[in-house]
Design an enzyme around this catalytic site. Sequence first.
Site, PDB file in Angstrom:
ATOM      1  N   LYS A  38       0.790  -1.330   0.114  1.00  0.00           N
ATOM      2  CA  LYS A  38      -0.128  -0.060   0.027  1.00  0.00           C
ATOM      3  C   LYS A  38       0.956   1.254   0.091  1.00  0.00           C
ATOM      4  CE  LYS A  38      -0.229  -0.385   4.956  1.00  0.00           C
ATOM      5  NZ  LYS A  38      -1.277  -1.114   6.019  1.00  0.00           N
ATOM      6  N   TYR A 248      17.716  29.947   7.654  1.00  0.00           N
ATOM      7  CA  TYR A 248      16.730  30.632   8.216  1.00  0.00           C
ATOM      8  C   TYR A 248      17.006  30.773   9.523  1.00  0.00           C
ATOM      9  CZ  TYR A 248      13.923  30.443   4.037  1.00  0.00           C
ATOM     10  OH  TYR A 248      13.311  30.697   2.770  1.00  0.00           O
TER      11      TYR A 248
END
Length: 346
Positions: A38, A248
């Site tokens: 899956k 950042y």
Amino acid sequence: MDAYHPSLRLDLDGDALVANWRWLARQSGPAACGAAIKADGYGLGARAVLDRLAKAGCRDFFVSNWAEAAALMPLADGLSLSVFHGIGESDIAIASTVAARPVLNSAAQIACWQAHFPGRACDVMIDTGMNRLGVPLGSMGDIDLASLTIDTVMSHLACADEDRAMNAGQRDRFAAVRAGVPAARASLANSAGICLGSAYAFDLTRPGLALYGGVPRREAAGHIARVAHPAMQIIQLRDVLAGESVGYGATFTADRDMRIAIVHAGYADGLIRALAPHLVLNVGGAQCRVLGRISMDLIAIAAPESAREGDWAELDYDLPSLAAATPLNQYELLTGLGARWERRWR
Ligand SMILES: *Cc1c(COP(=O)(O)O)cnc(C)c1O
């Protein structure tokens, strides 16, 4: 996988995948060993996983929904594909063209299947305590199983990765209810359930995580090999002076003059910011750490003097230790990697 960029490579070890399946098959004893593929084979590529495991002798495959099943058609002769989420009215059209069995999860799903596909083979999931999908034990008396053609009756373990009394409780409830279900086969164990021993194997096991290099329980440690090896290309080298910051928030400040490398990968590729302190990247034999914050598409690392733009930084993607150190579990570490990695099987 279409949207990949050649600067992000996910090297996938097909021999390790097959060796992991063989170990799980041995641990399953006389039971057949299937494969949960899956979520596109836990992010590694369902088609490639199916082809490799089918060649090794695996016959039983499991996906979540009919779109995943349809993507695997046509299925080679002798292979069996089950759809965990079962069937709903919106699946009827696709189910009539796809050779898979639904895992029926409720009285309503059973009625839907009987109405649209009378006599066609199906599986049935019984809920023995997880309260996720499956027919509740208490309503087994209300459903008409005799008119179904049931290949496999299943249940799913809620905490097989832990030593809990609930495991034996679910197993015993499943064994008791299974006796009254007219099914050819019974199936209970996922990867962790296989590690609990032969009493959990029944006729068919359904491992997922451990196929892909996840270690679900201590019994599997040393037997399960890593399958997924991410690597990313250095797109820029820079010299940072002592006292300058990187990235950042300017959260990293160089305490000396240093060479840094910017690689193409970031939190949009599954490398979430919380992983930063735990990632080690190998650049030409040097072990390099992340500097400052991970950006959406870029990561700054300390770089050896020998590094060149275009070189590859190989990420030490050890699922059990990263899961232990970070908020992500081993499943999230695999399925979160995203579409930009170029999956390359070897
Ligand atoms: C995903 C899944 C599996 C496989 O579980 P792993 O823990 O990945 O081995 C087996 N059965 C069901 C019902 C599942 O949803």
